[in-house]
Design a protein around this motif. Structure first.
Motif, PDB file in Angstrom:
ATOM      1  N   UNK A  91       0.798  -1.273  -0.081  1.00  0.00           N
ATOM      2  CA  UNK A  91       0.153   0.123   0.149  1.00  0.00           C
ATOM      3  C   UNK A  91       1.030   1.160   0.230  1.00  0.00           C
ATOM      4  N   UNK A  92       0.490   2.134  -0.808  1.00  0.00           N
ATOM      5  CA  UNK A  92       1.372   3.411  -0.989  1.00  0.00           C
ATOM      6  C   UNK A  92       0.351   4.656  -0.753  1.00  0.00           C
ATOM      7  N   UNK A  93       0.848   5.807  -0.190  1.00  0.00           N
ATOM      8  CA  UNK A  93       0.282   6.977  -0.052  1.00  0.00           C
ATOM      9  C   UNK A  93       1.259   8.190  -0.228  1.00  0.00           C
ATOM     10  N   UNK A  94       1.007   8.982  -1.520  1.00  0.00           N
ATOM     11  CA  UNK A  94       1.854   9.976  -1.718  1.00  0.00           C
ATOM     12  C   UNK A  94       1.313  11.423  -1.761  1.00  0.00           C
ATOM     13  N   UNK A  95       2.258  12.356  -1.654  1.00  0.00           N
ATOM     14  CA  UNK A  95       1.703  13.504  -1.882  1.00  0.00           C
ATOM     15  C   UNK A  95       2.908  14.276  -2.855  1.00  0.00           C
TER      16      UNK A  95
END
Length: 238
Positions: free
Chosen positions: A44-48
């Motif tokens: 799982x990834x979360x990027x800004x």
């Protein structure tokens, strides 16, 4: 552990000074080896993008890998990828891919060659536009333990890689280049952490773009094969 965080923080500060923006790249990975030959992988990834504090992209993916030999690991995967723009959903992607990983060691240095072919289906809800894409990727990933001869509990290691992306039918064909450098720490037989800097160059017909990511990851490895010798995977920014 203190050495790892000190080196990682110094590394990121030096490389990111003077950049016009800092982006976030956060990941959690799970590698589950349930058979001497087969393993499951999830991420799982979360990027800004261009705004560290505001996440505008996430992905959930996973698949099945096969240890053809000790150093040869074919893999098949499937994932969902979602982009936001101005706090609103802008694009959804379903991606299927095949990859082959071949690695070898020279002394304590590990060289990993990864080839991947991806098929993507896109949908943009605001315009109801659908599209497709084929993409091909190659990555050379190099890792070296710094306080041991191999990665085990308590090992600090350095990790660098370069990855190139080619797409079809869009132009330009050479679409992206990623360069990463950072450090990792294997906490115990299950958990490892990584921190580093990732530079991403986007090649587009309308103009090129640079992204500068601070990469943070937690890697979880579970080996249920009862082997006396554990192996530790640290996939790297993907």
């Amino acid at each position: 552990m203190k050495l790892f965080f000190s080196l990682s923080l110094l590394f990121c500060i030096v490389l990111c000074r003077g950049q016009d923006h800092i982006s976030s790249f956060n990941a959690v990975t799970l590698t589950y080896k349930f058979h001497p030959k087969f393993f499951l992988y999830g991420e799982g990834q979360l990027r800004g993008n261009e705004d560290y504090s505001y996440p505008d992209y996430y992905e959930i993916k996973g698949g099945l890998g096969y240890n053809l030999t000790k150093n040869h690991k074919p893999f098949v995967g499937l994932g969902r990828y979602v982009n936001y723009k101005n706090h609103s959903l802008s694009r959804e992607e379903l991606r299927f891919w095949l990859q082959d990983v071949i690695d070898f060691k020279k002394g304590i240095v590990k060289f990993e060659n990864r080839l991947r072919a991806e098929k993507s289906w896109f949908y943009e809800p605001k315009t109801e536009k659908s599209s497709q894409r084929m993409r091909y990727r190659y990555r050379l990933n190099i890792s070296v333990p710094l306080n041991a001869k191999e990665v085990k509990k308590g090992t600090v290691f350095a990790n660098v890689y370069d990855e190139v992306f080619f797409v079809s039918p869009m132009k330009p064909t050479f679409a992206r280049n990623r360069i990463y450098g950072g450090f990792g720490y294997q906490i115990d037989e299950y958990f490892g952490v990584l921190c580093g800097y990732l530079w991403q160059r986007e090649f587009e017909a309308a103009g090129n773009r640079n992204l500068h990511f601070i990469y943070l990851a937690l890697n979880v490895n579970i080996d249920d094969t009862n082997h006396h010798k554990k192996t530790y995977e640290f996939p790297g920014a993907d």
